[in-house]
Design an enzyme around this catalytic site. Structure first.
Site, short mmCIF file in Angstrom:
data_model
loop_
_atom_site.label_atom_id
_atom_site.label_comp_id
_atom_site.label_asym_id
_atom_site.label_seq_id
_atom_site.Cartn_x
_atom_site.Cartn_y
_atom_site.Cartn_z
N LYS A 132 -18.85 -8.16 15.56
CA LYS A 132 -18.44 -6.80 15.92
C LYS A 132 -17.80 -6.09 14.73
CE LYS A 132 -17.64 -8.28 20.68
NZ LYS A 132 -16.65 -8.46 21.78
N ASP A 183 -4.23 2.25 11.58
CA ASP A 183 -4.50 2.11 10.15
C ASP A 183 -4.76 0.63 9.87
OD1 ASP A 183 -4.42 1.88 7.39
OD2 ASP A 183 -2.52 2.93 7.14
N HIS A 242 0.83 -1.21 0.00
CA HIS A 242 0.00 0.00 0.00
C HIS A 242 0.87 1.25 0.00
CE1 HIS A 242 -2.87 -3.07 1.41
NE2 HIS A 242 -3.78 -2.32 0.80
N ILE A 264 -0.91 9.21 18.30
CA ILE A 264 -1.61 7.92 18.34
C ILE A 264 -2.17 7.74 16.94
CG2 ILE A 264 -3.47 6.60 19.38
CD1 ILE A 264 -3.30 8.58 21.79
N MET A 265 -1.85 6.63 16.27
CA MET A 265 -2.26 6.48 14.88
C MET A 265 -2.55 5.01 14.57
SD MET A 265 -0.47 8.10 11.51
CE MET A 265 1.04 7.12 11.63
#
Length: 340
Positions: free
Chosen positions: A227, A175, A45, A172-173
């Site tokens: 969920k 992906d 990606h 804070i990340m």
């Protein structure tokens, strides 16, 4: 593997995109996205997708310089026509616009339809977070994922990400897509001859399998069962519907194509309520309190920024020989200097 100077890779990406038809501004925007994605250091990606983008541009399957036109606006909400442009351009456009709306209203939501794949979420999240905004982006696409207890592909995987500013040298990340594995991860595992957990997906007969290749041909499953499936359905709504694009397997008017991506970006002016200084103090305190309970805890985004810092300090990056050959083939087609 071949060791390439980061500055030369960036220049090559820009030149290739410009030669493929992007104007100077769009080539610069797309190059920034590719570089931010590549500097994560994960090998998918990112720049590995560039040859495919160049192929699509050269064959006219993707518009090099799309005209993104406003469809509707309501207060801090906007949606746009993406004009079959690069997903990298569409994704950056809506995040920038959501940030502008956040400056005006405290929060902004911007959606775009008729776009294309936009790599990972990270490139669109980093800059807003570095400038003090909470940022979020999500994509919808073709139904490639099943539901708990079913083998049919019923919905997309809702690739998404968010970033939150802190007082540390990284936000804070997060992906990820909402399947157990992206197509990129499955491809990597297949090439490496590795097995995966059987709950990741099903083969074409609907049976659990540890083969990533068979899952790619079969059905991926949502994280956490019902969920993850529930969250993915929400993602389909705020992308496909709010962008006024396609949903699930709905064909695109005119072309009849299924799975045309829509994206939605949300940006929040983090310091709007309690002030930027207090906000980042509290987000950092969250991390400190968790780390006090679990020493050495891995924070989402921490390793990504550490890899990026390492690559930038070394000023080089390793690329596979296969990718290097592909990039150089395109450079030769466009009469550009090749990477050594």
């Amino acid at each position: 593997m071949a060791k390439i100077k980061i500055s030369e890779l960036e220049q090559t990406i820009h030149q290739l995109l410009h030669a493929a038809g992007l104007n100077e501004d769009n080539a610069s925007i797309a190059t920034e996205v590719f570089m931010r994605a590549t500097l994560r250091g994960v090998g998918h990606h990112d720049v590995y997708d560039l040859p495919g983008r160049l192929e699509g541009l050269s064959k006219g399957k993707i518009k090099a310089n799309p005209e993104m036109v406003l469809i509707h606006k309501y207060a801090a909400l906007e949606n746009y026509e993406g004009d079959n442009g690069l997903g990298e351009l569409g994704g950056m456009f809506i995040m920038k616009r959501a940030q502008q709306l956040a400056d005006e209203h405290g929060i902004g939501l911007c959606a775009i339809r008729n776009s294309n794949h936009l790599l990972s979420s990270t490139p669109y999240l980093e800059q807003p977070a570095e400038e003090g905004y909470i940022s979020y982006i999500i994509t919808r696409g073709a139904p490639t994922m099943g539901a708990p207890g079913r083998k049919e592909k019923v919905i997309g995987t809702s690739p998404m990400g968010y970033a939150i500013p802190t007082n540390r040298d990284y936000p804070i990340m997060f992906d990820a897509c909402l399947a157990y594995a992206s197509n990129g991860v499955l491809s990597d595992k297949t090439r490496a001859g590795e097995e995966v957990p059987s709950h990741w997906g099903l083969d074409v007969d609907g049976k659990p399998t540890t083969s990533p290749g068979l899952i790619s041909k079969g059905t991926r499953l949502p994280i956490g069962g019902h969920k993850g499936f529930g969250l993915t359905l929400f993602g389909e709504v705020i992308t496909g519907i709010l962008a006024e694009g396609q949903i699930i397997d709905e064909p695109q008017p005119g072309s009849g194509l299924v799975g045309i991506p829509s994206h939605t970006a949300i940006c929040i002016k983090a310091g709007g309520l309690l002030g930027q200084r207090e906000f980042t103090h509290k987000t950092t305190e969250i991390l400190e309190r968790m780390e006090a309970r679990a020493s050495g805890l891995q924070i989402p985004g921490q390793h990504s920024y550490q890899r990026k810092a390492k690559l930038l300090s070394e000023e080089t990056i390793d690329l596979t020989a296969n990718l290097l050959d592909k990039l150089n083939e395109w450079a030769q087609k466009f009469n550009l200097k090749t990477l050594e």
